[in-house]
Design a protein around this motif. Structure first.
Motif, PDB file in Angstrom:
ATOM      1  N   ILE A  43       0.835  -1.204   0.000  1.00  0.00           N
ATOM      2  CA  ILE A  43       0.000   0.000   0.000  1.00  0.00           C
ATOM      3  C   ILE A  43       0.868   1.250   0.000  1.00  0.00           C
ATOM      4  CG2 ILE A  43      -1.850   1.245   1.178  1.00  0.00           C
ATOM      5  CD1 ILE A  43      -2.707  -1.406   2.437  1.00  0.00           C
ATOM      6  N   ALA A  44       1.998   1.229   0.724  1.00  0.00           N
ATOM      7  CA  ALA A  44       2.892   2.385   0.714  1.00  0.00           C
ATOM      8  C   ALA A  44       3.460   2.617  -0.677  1.00  0.00           C
ATOM      9  CB  ALA A  44       4.025   2.183   1.721  1.00  0.00           C
ATOM     10  N   GLN A  45       3.870   1.537  -1.351  1.00  0.00           N
ATOM     11  CA  GLN A  45       4.378   1.691  -2.718  1.00  0.00           C
ATOM     12  C   GLN A  45       3.305   2.246  -3.636  1.00  0.00           C
ATOM     13  OE1 GLN A  45       6.766  -1.570  -4.341  1.00  0.00           O
ATOM     14  NE2 GLN A  45       5.726  -1.343  -6.305  1.00  0.00           N
ATOM     15  N   HIS A  46       2.074   1.804  -3.449  1.00  0.00           N
ATOM     16  CA  HIS A  46       0.950   2.318  -4.234  1.00  0.00           C
ATOM     17  C   HIS A  46       0.733   3.809  -3.952  1.00  0.00           C
ATOM     18  CE1 HIS A  46      -3.434   1.355  -5.691  1.00  0.00           C
ATOM     19  NE2 HIS A  46      -2.937   2.423  -6.275  1.00  0.00           N
ATOM     20  N   ALA A  47       0.767   4.187  -2.667  1.00  0.00           N
ATOM     21  CA  ALA A  47       0.587   5.598  -2.310  1.00  0.00           C
ATOM     22  C   ALA A  47       1.710   6.456  -2.892  1.00  0.00           C
ATOM     23  CB  ALA A  47       0.555   5.747  -0.784  1.00  0.00           C
ATOM     24  N   HIS A  48       2.946   5.987  -2.753  1.00  0.00           N
ATOM     25  CA  HIS A  48       4.081   6.731  -3.312  1.00  0.00           C
ATOM     26  C   HIS A  48       3.906   6.926  -4.822  1.00  0.00           C
ATOM     27  CE1 HIS A  48       5.825   6.251   0.534  1.00  0.00           C
ATOM     28  NE2 HIS A  48       6.537   5.157   0.334  1.00  0.00           N
ATOM     29  N   SER A  49       3.410   5.889  -5.497  1.00  0.00           N
ATOM     30  CA  SER A  49       3.238   5.961  -6.952  1.00  0.00           C
ATOM     31  C   SER A  49       2.211   7.024  -7.328  1.00  0.00           C
ATOM     32  CB  SER A  49       2.807   4.591  -7.491  1.00  0.00           C
ATOM     33  OG  SER A  49       3.776   3.602  -7.219  1.00  0.00           O
ATOM     34  N   GLU A 107      13.981   9.550   0.717  1.00  0.00           N
ATOM     35  CA  GLU A 107      15.350   9.090   0.935  1.00  0.00           C
ATOM     36  C   GLU A 107      15.670   7.836   0.126  1.00  0.00           C
ATOM     37  OE1 GLU A 107      15.833   8.675   5.126  1.00  0.00           O
ATOM     38  OE2 GLU A 107      15.478  10.816   5.530  1.00  0.00           O
ATOM     39  N   GLY A 108      14.725   7.406  -0.716  1.00  0.00           N
ATOM     40  CA  GLY A 108      14.978   6.298  -1.628  1.00  0.00           C
ATOM     41  C   GLY A 108      14.935   4.923  -0.991  1.00  0.00           C
ATOM     42  N   ARG A 109      14.324   4.785   0.190  1.00  0.00           N
ATOM     43  CA  ARG A 109      14.284   3.483   0.862  1.00  0.00           C
ATOM     44  C   ARG A 109      13.046   2.676   0.492  1.00  0.00           C
ATOM     45  NH1 ARG A 109      15.826   6.600   5.397  1.00  0.00           N
ATOM     46  NH2 ARG A 109      13.776   6.252   6.355  1.00  0.00           N
ATOM     47  N   GLN A 110      12.047   3.318  -0.088  1.00  0.00           N
ATOM     48  CA  GLN A 110      10.880   2.606  -0.588  1.00  0.00           C
ATOM     49  C   GLN A 110      10.661   2.992  -2.050  1.00  0.00           C
ATOM     50  OE1 GLN A 110       7.681   3.508   2.213  1.00  0.00           O
ATOM     51  NE2 GLN A 110       7.899   1.494   3.145  1.00  0.00           N
ATOM     52  N   LYS A 111      10.116   2.057  -2.804  1.00  0.00           N
ATOM     53  CA  LYS A 111       9.980   2.238  -4.238  1.00  0.00           C
ATOM     54  C   LYS A 111       8.588   2.739  -4.609  1.00  0.00           C
ATOM     55  CE  LYS A 111      13.433  -1.213  -5.608  1.00  0.00           C
ATOM     56  NZ  LYS A 111      14.164  -1.087  -4.364  1.00  0.00           N
TER      57      LYS A 111
END
Length: 319
Positions: A43-49, A107-111
C-alpha cells in the motif's frame, strides 16, 4: 502444547478461516506479522506511486493547449493526490507512520512504480498516459477492490472509479489528436511507441521472478498473478489501438486462436530492474522534486500542528 493449540494458534486459524471465506480482515483483527508487513509495503508503494505520478502530467498543466484541457488535467492531478492520501490513511490503520513513509520515499528506501520515471515529451504523452498507464492501473487495481484487507479494498473502490474516468479522458484526447493534423498523429504514434513497453512492465516482473506473489495470493491480497494481469491488459488494449489507428510497437503481437489471447513480445526486464533500482531517465528528478516539495511545505505542517494544539488546549480549558 503445540503451536496450533495455543491462543495465538487459534487466532491464526480464525484469520485463515476469514480469508478463506472471502471475508475482510479489519484493523482491530489479529493478523500475521508477515501479512501486516506485506500490506504496508504494497500500500505504501501504491501511495508513493500516486504522489510521484502527479509530476509527469502536472508538468503540462500550464502548457495545455486550451482552458478545457488545463481544467481536465488539473482535476486529474488533484485526484491522484487524493488517491495518495486515501492509501497513506490505509497504511496508518496497520500501524505505519505517514511521516516515516514519506521519509522512506524521499530518501529512496521505498519504491514507487517504475512507469513514473519516464519523461513526458509532448502533450500526446498526457493522452497516452491516460490510455495506457491508467488502463494498466485499472487492470491491476480493480481486483484490489476484493482484497482481503478492508480499508485497502474500500479505498480502491473510489480510486478505481476515478482511474476509469482518467482512462476515458486520455483516450478521448488521443481520438481528438488522431482526427487532427499529420503532425499530431505522429505525436500520438511516437508517444505510444515510448510508453507501450513501460506500461507492460507496470505489472511487475514475470511470475517466476516475483517472490511475493504466491503468498500474497494465498492471503487474498492479490487476486491474479503479474503475468495474468499483463495478458488481460494486452487483450484489452489491442482492439483500442486498432480503433484509435495507432500501431503497437511489438512485431510479435498477434492473435492466437488456440489460446484465445494475443501473443506478445518480452519486455526488457534488464531496463525494468535498472529503472526500479533508481537509474531511470527521471528517477533523480522525481525524487528531488518530491523532496523539495516536502521541505517547502514544512511551515504548513508546523502551522497546522500548532493550530491543532491550540484548539485542543482551548477545548480542555472550556471543559
Amino acid at each position: 502444547m503445540s503451536e496450533r493449540t495455543t491462543p495465538e494458534g487459534e487466532l491464526e486459524r480464525q484469520f485463515e478461516r476469514t480469508v478463506a471465506a472471502e471475508a475482510r480482515i479489519e484493523p482491530r483483527d489479529w493478523m500475521p506479522d508477515g501479512y501486516r508487513r506485506t500490506l504496508i509495503r504494497q500500500i505504501a508503494q501504491h501511495a508513493h506511486s500516486e504522489i510521484i505520478g502527479m509530476q509527469p502530467e502536472g508538468n503540462w498543466i500550464t502548457r495545455a493547449p486550451s482552458l478545457r484541457r488545463k481544467a481536465i488535467l488539473l482535476a486529474k492531478v488533484q485526484d491522484e493526490a487524493g488517491h495518495g492520501l486515501y492509501l497513506y490513511s490505509a497504511t496508518e490503520t496497520l500501524g505505519a507512520d505517514r511521516e516515516e513513509l514519506t521519509r522512506n520515499l524521499i530518501e529512496g528506501r521505498q519504491k514507487y512504480s517504475s512507469i513514473f520515471n519516464y519523461p513526458t515529451l509532448t502533450f500526446a504523452d498526457v493522452g497516452v498516459i491516460g490510455w495506457l498507464v491508467d488502463g494498466a492501473a485499472i487492470c491491476n487495481q480493480v481486483p484490489l477492490c476484493r482484497t482481503s484487507y478492508g480499508p485497502y479494498a474500500r479505498a480502491m473502490i473510489r480510486i478505481c472509479k476515478e482511474e476509469s474516468f482518467h482512462q476515458r479522458q486520455g483516450y478521448e484526447l488521443l481520438m481528438t489528436m488522431m482526427r487532427g493534423t499529420e503532425e499530431q498523429r505522429r505525436m500520438v504514434q511516437d508517444a505510444t511507441n515510448r510508453w507501450w513497453w513501460p506500461s507492460l512492465m507496470m505489472f511487475g516482473p514475470p511470475d517466476g521472478d516475483s517472490p511475493n506473489t504466491r503468498q500474497s495470493m494465498a492471503w487474498r491480497i492479490k487476486r491474479h498473478t503479474n503475468d495474468e494481469l499483463r495478458q488481460k491488459f494486452v487483450d484489452m488494449t489491442v482492439p483500442q489501438a486498432e480503433r484509435l489507428g495507432v500501431t503497437l510497437p511489438d512485431p510479435e503481437l498477434r492473435w492466437n486462436p488456440e489460446r484465445g489471447h494475443y501473443d506478445f513480445g518480452t519486455p526488457d526486464w534488464a531496463e525494468f530492474k535498472r529503472v526500479v533500482s533508481g537509474d531511470g531517465p527521471c528517477n533523480a528528478q522525481r525524487l528531488a522534486h518530491r523532496r523539495k516539495a516536502h521541505e517547502d511545505g514544512a511551515w504548513v505542517r508546523e502551522a497546522a500542528a500548532a493550530y491543532a494544539a491550540r484548539r485542543s488546549a482551548e477545548r480542555k480549558g472550556a471543559a
